[in-house]
Design an enzyme around this catalytic site. Structure first.
Site, mmCIF file in Angstrom:
data_model
loop_
_atom_site.group_PDB
_atom_site.id
_atom_site.type_symbol
_atom_site.label_atom_id
_atom_site.label_comp_id
_atom_site.label_asym_id
_atom_site.label_seq_id
_atom_site.Cartn_x
_atom_site.Cartn_y
_atom_site.Cartn_z
ATOM 1 N N HIS A 40 -0.680 -1.573 -1.594
ATOM 2 C CA HIS A 40 -0.378 -1.389 -3.025
ATOM 3 C C HIS A 40 0.652 -2.418 -3.490
ATOM 4 C CE1 HIS A 40 0.576 1.245 -6.643
ATOM 5 N NE2 HIS A 40 1.628 0.443 -6.595
ATOM 6 N N GLU A 41 1.715 -2.553 -2.730
ATOM 7 C CA GLU A 41 2.785 -3.465 -3.148
ATOM 8 C C GLU A 41 2.384 -4.923 -2.993
ATOM 9 O OE1 GLU A 41 5.974 -4.821 -4.923
ATOM 10 O OE2 GLU A 41 5.226 -2.754 -4.862
ATOM 11 N N HIS A 44 0.724 -6.045 -6.183
ATOM 12 C CA HIS A 44 1.692 -6.464 -7.208
ATOM 13 C C HIS A 44 2.250 -7.850 -6.906
ATOM 14 C CE1 HIS A 44 1.914 -2.683 -9.308
ATOM 15 N NE2 HIS A 44 2.385 -2.021 -8.266
ATOM 16 N N ASP A 134 4.449 2.511 -12.019
ATOM 17 C CA ASP A 134 3.602 1.541 -12.708
ATOM 18 C C ASP A 134 3.262 1.977 -14.128
ATOM 19 O OD1 ASP A 134 3.593 -0.052 -10.461
ATOM 20 O OD2 ASP A 134 1.774 0.828 -9.641
#
Length: 277
Positions: A40-41, A44, A134
């Site tokens: 997930h990170e 980003h 988010d």
């Protein structure tokens, strides 16, 4: 990509949740959770890296991550939105990969259900409009495009704190002894407290970046009174636009750069605009 991996750090809250899971015998779930948050990170961070953002540190949290950058609110809103949604989008292919792994001896239905649960939980939780999740970042990006930056910071904080209060109350009634949830909610409150204390510093960094920046895509005319102070005027600045402050036909127009120069001169900060013409 290697340079991004060197910036990854694991937040103590995450270590605490991993420790609790280890003590209770959920080692496989711990690995799944770590993998989901890590991917997930990276979503980003890779998007930010491709846009040329200056990334200082990437912190992994139980519900996603936080990338500390040196952009200070002056990147295009379009970039911010893409960087923000690039994290949640990773959950879609992770879920698809889990379905494909069911056809192999490495993955069974039980693994799939647990992996699916953690993916959906982190995805949906992250989309809540609470900072620094988010959903909260997306809402702030939109607000800071429509409203002056200073006003957007205050509104997004108040809205986020109000929603977090509701989440806290609901959690106490529905899951009063859920330790992981308590830790996450406490972390969010600590983040809100620290962000509120630093709100003036955040605005100053935004202005300093604008003072050095040139070539804004759009322009905006701002009508103000000649008696409006420099400090009051600078709070009307929007992102991505260069401002011209109109004081009326008897006084003319002051450019944003002049207002910024006056604001960072402590002797002029409280002066009315008609005195810096």
């Amino acid at each position: 990509m290697i340079s991004l991996l060197k910036k990854v750090h694991i937040h103590p809250v995450f270590w605490g949740i991993l420790g609790i899971g280890g003590l209770t015998g959920y080692f496989k779930e711990i690995i799944m959770l770590f993998l989901i948050v890590f991917v997930h990170e990276l979503g980003h961070s890779y998007a930010a890296y491709r846009f040329g953002w200056r990334i200082r540190k990437i912190m992994l949290l139980p519900f996603g991550g936080m990338a500390e950058t040196e952009e200070y609110g002056n990147r295009p809103v379009k970039e911010e939105i893409i960087v923000t949604i690039s994290g949640p989008l990773q959950h879609l292919w992770l879920i698809g990969a889990s379905y494909l792994l069911l056809a192999t001896p490495l993955w069974n239905e039980g693994d799939h259900q647990v992996f699916l649960f953690h993916n959906l939980t982190i995805l949906l939780f992250n989309l809540l409009p609470v900072l620094p999740l988010d959903g909260g970042k997306l809402l702030f990006s939109i607000q800071s495009w429509l409203l002056p930056f200073h006003q957007a910071v205050r509104i997004s904080f108040y809205f986020s704190a109000l929603l977090l209060s509701a989440i806290t109350i609901i959690s106490l009634f529905i899951l009063p002894f859920h330790l992981n949830l308590i830790i996450v909610v406490l972390f969010l409150w600590v983040h809100h407290y620290l962000e509120w204390k630093q709100r003036h510093f955040l605005f100053l960094r935004f202005l300093l970046e604008r003072k050095r920046k040139a070539g804004f895509k759009g322009e905006k005319q701002v009508k103000v009174s000649p008696a409006t102070t420099v400090t009051e005027a600078i709070k009307k600045v929007n992102r991505e636009r260069y401002h011209y402050f109109t004081l009326g036909k008897n006084y003319g127009v002051i450019e944003e750069q002049e207002i910024l120069n006056a604001f960072f001169d402590e002797k002029k900060r409280l002066l009315p605009l008609m005195k810096i013409l």
